[in-house]
Scaffold this active site. Structure first.
Site, mmCIF file in Angstrom:
data_model
loop_
_atom_site.group_PDB
_atom_site.id
_atom_site.type_symbol
_atom_site.label_atom_id
_atom_site.label_comp_id
_atom_site.label_asym_id
_atom_site.label_seq_id
_atom_site.Cartn_x
_atom_site.Cartn_y
_atom_site.Cartn_z
ATOM 1 N N ASP A 161 35.573 36.890 35.188
ATOM 2 C CA ASP A 161 35.409 38.331 35.121
ATOM 3 C C ASP A 161 34.079 38.550 34.400
ATOM 4 O O ASP A 161 33.621 37.687 33.660
ATOM 5 C CB ASP A 161 36.577 38.937 34.338
ATOM 6 C CG ASP A 161 36.314 40.392 34.018
ATOM 7 O OD1 ASP A 161 35.975 41.139 34.955
ATOM 8 O OD2 ASP A 161 36.432 40.771 32.835
ATOM 9 N N ASP A 169 32.477 41.918 32.732
ATOM 10 C CA ASP A 169 32.393 42.724 31.508
ATOM 11 C C ASP A 169 33.480 42.294 30.519
ATOM 12 O O ASP A 169 34.657 42.235 30.861
ATOM 13 C CB ASP A 169 32.548 44.214 31.835
ATOM 14 C CG ASP A 169 31.401 44.721 32.715
ATOM 15 O OD1 ASP A 169 30.419 43.980 32.907
ATOM 16 O OD2 ASP A 169 31.510 45.859 33.221
ATOM 17 N N THR A 220 34.050 40.846 39.902
ATOM 18 C CA THR A 220 33.961 41.989 38.994
ATOM 19 C C THR A 220 34.358 43.291 39.692
ATOM 20 O O THR A 220 33.833 43.614 40.764
ATOM 21 C CB THR A 220 32.524 42.078 38.381
ATOM 22 O OG1 THR A 220 32.422 43.263 37.601
ATOM 23 C CG2 THR A 220 31.433 42.070 39.441
ATOM 24 N N GLN A 249 33.852 46.940 40.209
ATOM 25 C CA GLN A 249 32.725 47.840 39.954
ATOM 26 C C GLN A 249 33.081 49.239 40.472
ATOM 27 O O GLN A 249 32.349 49.829 41.275
ATOM 28 C CB GLN A 249 31.454 47.292 40.613
ATOM 29 C CG GLN A 249 30.927 46.023 39.959
ATOM 30 C CD GLN A 249 30.402 46.266 38.544
ATOM 31 O OE1 GLN A 249 29.763 47.272 38.289
ATOM 32 N NE2 GLN A 249 30.693 45.353 37.624
ATOM 33 N N HIS A 269 35.459 49.776 45.085
ATOM 34 C CA HIS A 269 36.512 50.756 45.399
ATOM 35 C C HIS A 269 37.246 51.213 44.151
ATOM 36 O O HIS A 269 37.375 50.473 43.188
ATOM 37 C CB HIS A 269 37.495 50.137 46.396
ATOM 38 C CG HIS A 269 36.815 49.609 47.615
ATOM 39 N ND1 HIS A 269 36.308 50.436 48.590
ATOM 40 C CD2 HIS A 269 36.494 48.339 47.992
ATOM 41 C CE1 HIS A 269 35.734 49.705 49.533
ATOM 42 N NE2 HIS A 269 35.831 48.417 49.203
ATOM 43 N N LYS A 317 40.970 44.076 41.409
ATOM 44 C CA LYS A 317 41.906 43.367 40.541
ATOM 45 C C LYS A 317 42.855 44.368 39.900
ATOM 46 O O LYS A 317 42.411 45.452 39.548
ATOM 47 C CB LYS A 317 41.137 42.591 39.444
ATOM 48 C CG LYS A 317 40.257 41.472 39.999
ATOM 49 C CD LYS A 317 39.459 40.768 38.900
ATOM 50 C CE LYS A 317 38.336 41.624 38.374
ATOM 51 N NZ LYS A 317 37.474 40.921 37.388
HETATM 52 MG MG MG Z 1 36.573 42.568 31.810
#
Ligand code: MG
Length: 411
Positions: A249, A251, A291, A293, A332, A350
């Site tokens: 992942d 961030d 990730t 977004q 999305h 996720k």
């Molecule tokens: Mg994270």
């Protein structure tokens, strides 16, 4: 700008010498140039080299073709492979390794990598292309060879190549030899005439002048130019292409999570994250970021901002000889401002496993050893749904987390 970020130039151009006649392979190369022989159905030897370079972030790949150049043209010219665009440049006539470089002189970046199209050296290419010391114009990938009599040998003092020697009969024992993969500065082309060999005519002088570095690697090496070694390529390379993946992942694991982080100026690396990626690069893992977004769907920033952020991450990693093989992102979001991106439960977002499943399909992956590190339960759930183990980052040091995972795998 974050004080943790390092501005650096990343080498993005790679040239492959594919003009050889391949006469030692006999009838195998009557109608097919050596690098285009297949190591698996519809996978050429050269495909594997291009895959290796493109996942290391070489986006401009040039094939220096001569013999049967039209076959390289039709398979590769102006095609995309991964993030790379391939160009075929034709040598008017065979002119040695230096001559091939001379033929390409108008295409060259300031720094580029040059490699033989008939040998595979499984190394961390970003370690070869780390910024060079002032005065250096080239760096050679070297390897230890137990039986060096068949090869020219190289002598080094520290990082510096001090001598470049021709083959010597009767030379016994292990020696460092030139593996045929070079980081070069465009200035080297000034020393190159229309017909010459880099190894015979150029490198010995650069070594004497103290302008050549060498770096020793111990990766798997194969020169497929003989009938026996081509058989080895077919036997070994399909398996060697398969690598475990370390999914991250982004961030909160690699960079500090400021909430919809997207400005390059907000890139602050988390402790040990770059070092963890380097460790995985050196250990032969693919490193892939997955990730969410949703900020793109929400209209907070655009795709270009995300790409600039990732480009900066790759530049910072290159400074320490590391790289990320691929980024997968999910734009999305249930509340997206544009209909394209508005999904109540998109399969990529996720905790759904869509991005991971796609990466597992698109890359030559070995499931055994693959894993994910995330900072939320939704990351770990996505991994579990994709059938790989997921680990929660404890927020202390990513290098420690990854080291522990790799140690556990060895038990
Ligand atoms: Mg994270």
């Amino acid at each position: 700008m974050s004080e943790d970020a390092i501005e650096t130039m990343r080498v993005k151009q790679a040239l492959f010498l594919v003009g050889g006649k391949g006469t030692r392979l006999g009838s195998l190369t009557t109608a097919t140039p050596k690098p285009l022989l297949e190591i698996a159905p519809n996978v050429t030897f050269l495909d594997v080299l291009i895959e290796q370079f493109s996942r290391h972030g070489f986006s401009d790949i040039i094939l220096l073709a001569g013999h049967m150049a039209e076959q390289f043209q039709s398979r590769y010219h102006l095609r995309q492979r991964g993030g790379a665009t391939i160009t075929v440049v034709c040598e008017p006539e065979p002119a040695g390794t230096g001559g091939a470089l001379h033929a390409a002189r108008n295409h060259l970046d300031e720094w580029f990598v040059m490699a033989n199209g008939d040998s595979y050296f499984d190394i961390n290419l970003r370690s070869l292309t780390k910024p060079a010391a002032a005065g250096t114009v080239g760096r050679l990938a070297l390897r230890q060879e137990k039986n060096a009599a068949r090869f020219g040998t190289v002598e080094v003092q520290g990082q510096r190549v001090t001598a470049f020697r021709e083959k010597q009969a009767g030379l016994e024992g292990g020696r460092l030899i030139n593996a045929g993969v070079y980081l070069l500065n465009r200035g080297v082309v000034d020393a190159v005439s229309q017909v010459c060999s880099l190894e015979r005519d150029v490198f010995p002088g650069l070594a004497r002048a103290g302008q050549l570095e060498g770096r020793v690697f111990d990766g798997y090496f194969l020169d497929m130019g003989l009938p026996d070694t081509y058989q080895l390529a077919k036997r070994d390379m399909p398996g060697r292409r398969q690598r475990p993946v370390a999914f991250f992942d982004r961030d909160g694991v690699l960079n500090a999570d400021h909430g919809y982080t997207h400005r390059v100026a907000d890139l602050k690396w988390i402790n040990g994250a770059r070092e963890a990626i380097l460790l995985l690069n050196e250990a032969g893992y693919l490193v892939i970021v997955v990730t969410n977004q949703g900020g793109i769907g929400l209209g907070l920033y655009g795709l270009a901002a995300m790409q600039a952020f990732h480009e900066r991450m790759q530049n910072d990693l290159a400074a320490i000889g590391a790289h990320i093989d691929a980024f997968y992102h999910c734009p999305h979001h249930p509340d997206a401002t544009t209909a394209n991106y508005r999904h109540a439960d998109h399969p990529d977002r996720k905790p759904n496993p869509g991005m991971i499943l796609r990466a597992l399909e698109e890359w030559p992956v070995r499931h055994a050893g693959s894993f994910l590190v995330g900072d939320r339960d939704s990351d770990v759930t996505a991994a579990t749904r994709a059938g790989i183990p997921g680990y929660l980052f404890d927020g202390v040091d990513v290098f420690q987390t990854v080291s522990r995972i790799l140690q556990d795998q060895k038990r």
